[in-house]
Scaffold this motif. Structure first.
Motif, PDB file in Angstrom:
ATOM      1  N   SER A  23       0.828  -1.305   0.007  1.00 34.69           N
ATOM      2  CA  SER A  23       0.212   0.064  -0.010  1.00 34.69           C
ATOM      3  C   SER A  23       0.955   1.412   0.042  1.00 34.69           C
ATOM      4  CB  SER A  23      -0.993   0.035   1.139  1.00 34.69           C
ATOM      5  OG  SER A  23      -1.815   0.948   1.162  1.00 34.69           O
ATOM      6  N   ASP A  24       0.311   2.290  -0.456  1.00 34.69           N
ATOM      7  CA  ASP A  24       0.829   3.743  -0.356  1.00 34.69           C
ATOM      8  C   ASP A  24       2.237   3.666  -0.770  1.00 34.69           C
ATOM      9  OD1 ASP A  24      -1.232   5.447   1.426  1.00 34.69           O
ATOM     10  OD2 ASP A  24      -1.174   3.345   2.156  1.00 34.69           O
ATOM     11  N   LEU A  25       2.632   3.364  -2.059  1.00 28.71           N
ATOM     12  CA  LEU A  25       3.912   3.253  -2.604  1.00 28.71           C
ATOM     13  C   LEU A  25       4.350   4.909  -2.992  1.00 28.71           C
ATOM     14  CD1 LEU A  25       3.222   0.014  -4.446  1.00 28.71           C
ATOM     15  CD2 LEU A  25       5.596   0.570  -3.303  1.00 28.71           C
ATOM     16  N   GLY A  56      -4.347   1.243  -2.387  1.00 28.60           N
ATOM     17  CA  GLY A  56      -4.309   2.586  -2.793  1.00 28.60           C
ATOM     18  C   GLY A  56      -3.038   3.567  -2.801  1.00 28.60           C
ATOM     19  N   ASP A  57      -3.141   4.610  -3.380  1.00 28.21           N
ATOM     20  CA  ASP A  57      -1.838   5.670  -3.209  1.00 28.21           C
ATOM     21  C   ASP A  57      -0.678   4.958  -3.758  1.00 28.21           C
ATOM     22  OD1 ASP A  57      -3.466   7.795  -2.230  1.00 28.21           O
ATOM     23  OD2 ASP A  57      -2.810   7.644  -0.347  1.00 28.21           O
ATOM     24  N   LEU A  58      -0.997   4.166  -4.957  1.00 28.43           N
ATOM     25  CA  LEU A  58       0.119   3.608  -5.803  1.00 28.43           C
ATOM     26  C   LEU A  58       0.952   4.653  -6.069  1.00 28.43           C
ATOM     27  CD1 LEU A  58       1.643   1.421  -7.378  1.00 28.43           C
ATOM     28  CD2 LEU A  58      -0.242   1.744  -9.046  1.00 28.43           C
ATOM     29  N   GLY A  95      -6.135   5.488  -4.017  1.00 27.64           N
ATOM     30  CA  GLY A  95      -6.163   6.076  -2.527  1.00 27.64           C
ATOM     31  C   GLY A  95      -6.448   7.630  -3.126  1.00 27.64           C
ATOM     32  N   ASN A  96      -6.302   8.496  -1.923  1.00 31.21           N
ATOM     33  CA  ASN A  96      -6.749   9.911  -1.875  1.00 31.21           C
ATOM     34  C   ASN A  96      -5.781  10.683  -2.701  1.00 31.21           C
ATOM     35  OD1 ASN A  96      -5.037   9.132   0.586  1.00 31.21           O
ATOM     36  ND2 ASN A  96      -4.692  11.357   0.536  1.00 31.21           N
ATOM     37  N   ARG A  97      -4.603  10.071  -3.202  1.00 36.12           N
ATOM     38  CA  ARG A  97      -3.766  10.980  -4.168  1.00 36.12           C
ATOM     39  C   ARG A  97      -4.028  10.612  -5.564  1.00 36.12           C
ATOM     40  NH1 ARG A  97       2.134  11.258  -1.127  1.00 36.12           N
ATOM     41  NH2 ARG A  97       1.371  11.392   0.970  1.00 36.12           N
ATOM     42  N   LEU A 130      -9.728  -1.970   2.146  1.00 42.39           N
ATOM     43  CA  LEU A 130      -9.888  -0.688   1.973  1.00 42.39           C
ATOM     44  C   LEU A 130      -8.612   0.381   1.762  1.00 42.39           C
ATOM     45  CD1 LEU A 130     -12.584  -0.187   4.998  1.00 42.39           C
ATOM     46  CD2 LEU A 130     -13.072  -0.226   2.532  1.00 42.39           C
ATOM     47  N   HIS A 131      -8.848   1.538   1.327  1.00 39.19           N
ATOM     48  CA  HIS A 131      -7.550   2.331   1.315  1.00 39.19           C
ATOM     49  C   HIS A 131      -7.248   2.720   2.919  1.00 39.19           C
ATOM     50  CE1 HIS A 131      -4.352   5.052   0.588  1.00 39.19           C
ATOM     51  NE2 HIS A 131      -4.926   6.109   0.985  1.00 39.19           N
ATOM     52  N   GLY A 132      -8.294   2.953   3.498  1.00 35.83           N
ATOM     53  CA  GLY A 132      -8.271   3.640   4.965  1.00 35.83           C
ATOM     54  C   GLY A 132      -8.674   5.008   5.136  1.00 35.83           C
ATOM     55  N   GLY A 210      -4.369   0.629   4.588  1.00 31.77           N
ATOM     56  CA  GLY A 210      -3.143   1.391   4.431  1.00 31.77           C
ATOM     57  C   GLY A 210      -3.468   3.051   5.046  1.00 31.77           C
ATOM     58  N   HIS A 211      -2.830   3.728   4.353  1.00 27.18           N
ATOM     59  CA  HIS A 211      -3.507   5.263   4.413  1.00 27.18           C
ATOM     60  C   HIS A 211      -2.604   5.911   5.520  1.00 27.18           C
ATOM     61  CE1 HIS A 211      -5.396   9.193   3.927  1.00 27.18           C
ATOM     62  NE2 HIS A 211      -5.944   9.036   4.945  1.00 27.18           N
ATOM     63  N   ILE A 212      -2.705   5.073   6.696  1.00 31.85           N
ATOM     64  CA  ILE A 212      -2.019   5.927   7.799  1.00 31.85           C
ATOM     65  C   ILE A 212      -0.492   5.639   8.032  1.00 31.85           C
ATOM     66  CG2 ILE A 212      -4.355   6.097   8.996  1.00 31.85           C
ATOM     67  CD1 ILE A 212      -3.313   3.880  10.852  1.00 31.85           C
TER      68      ILE A 212
END
Ligand SMILES: [Mn+2]
Length: 269
Positions: A23-25, A56-58, A95-97, A130-132, A210-212
């Motif tokens: 996650s979150d790369l 998410g946020d790949l 993700g959010n980005r 979930l992305h989170g 992920g996310h956090i």
């Protein structure tokens, strides 16, 4: 189609007896360590005949649909397409980005792309991915901004921006976000206990998100959750197989090395 905390949950198409989750790369235009870690994750999934899941946020940012024909975005889509052709199923969440990722990325990468969450049987366990960000219900400014930013007309506009303008918009958004994240009460960025309970309320017995950007593992009610750290800072994934889950370290050869079980995630009220 069900919803959890406003997030649409799609069924995972791939049958995954074994799955590697990252996650979150936050892969930026220069690729860097994050792109290397993604290559290691693909190599490991191929070696283990496992499904690869990206929560998410790949990407550090993705705005315009024109991006998929350029630079690192094109390179990543190509890596996925090759992995899928080689028999490695790949599924990912936005993700959010990079919530503006769309059909052009699916066409180029052949991955299953969910703009919400995914649910499926992973390693024999009913699992919700979930992305989170939807779990961080106490970050009210963020949740408000999210609802605003995801309106269909704005999505259409952003995705049709010419490349140079899209990069300028993305840079401005990142600067603003860094400023906001550095200020105020940091506990508002934690998942809330009620939100995690709501996620389990849809019946899955395992939740991964992920996310956090922290390693964590815990139980709530009858469910078990795992939190993935940011994949650009650490080459870490979650490995799911035969009813078991564990944190693993990725490496250049595609090997997976077990890591200690992380502490519980602090949850906000
Ligand atoms: Mn995020």
């Amino acid at each position: 189609m069900t919803r959890v905390l406003g997030t649409r949950i799609e069924p995972l198409r791939a049958v995954a007896e074994r799955a590697l989750l990252v996650s979150d790369l936050h892969i930026g235009s220069d690729g860097g360590a994050a792109l290397a870690h993604l290559r290691w994750a693909i190599a490991a999934a191929a070696a283990q005949r496992a499904t690869l899941l990206v929560l998410g946020d790949l990407f550090d940012s993705y705005v315009s649909r024109a991006q998929v024909r350029h630079g690192v975005w094109r390179e990543v889509a190509g890596l996925f397409a090759r992995a899928v052709a080689d028999g490695v199923p790949v599924a990912m969440l936005v993700g959010n980005r990079d919530f503006l990722l769309g059909d052009e990325f699916v066409a180029a990468s052949r991955v299953q792309l969910s703009r919400g969450g995914l649910r499926g049987v992973l390693g024999g366990v009913d699992t919700l991915l979930l992305h989170g960000d939807e779990l961080c219900q106490n970050d009210l400014p963020y949740q408000r901004a999210k609802r605003w930013l995801r309106q269909p007309w704005l999505r259409w506009l952003a995705r049709h921006l010419p490349l140079r303008l899209a990069f300028a918009v993305a840079e401005k958004a990142r600067r603003k976000s860094r400023m906001v994240v550095a200020t105020g009460d940091q506990t508002r960025f934690l998942p809330s206990r009620a939100a995690v309970a709501a996620a389990f309320g849809n019946g899955a017995s395992r939740l991964v998100f992920g996310h956090i950007h922290r390693r964590a593992h815990g139980r709530l009610g009858g469910g078990e959750y795992w939190v993935l750290p940011a994949g650009d800072a650490e080459a870490i994934g979650v490995w799911l197989a035969a009813g078991e889950a564990r944190l693993v370290r990725l490496s250049a050869g595609g090997d997976l090395t077990p890591e200690p079980t992380p502490p519980e995630c602090p949850l906000s009220a």
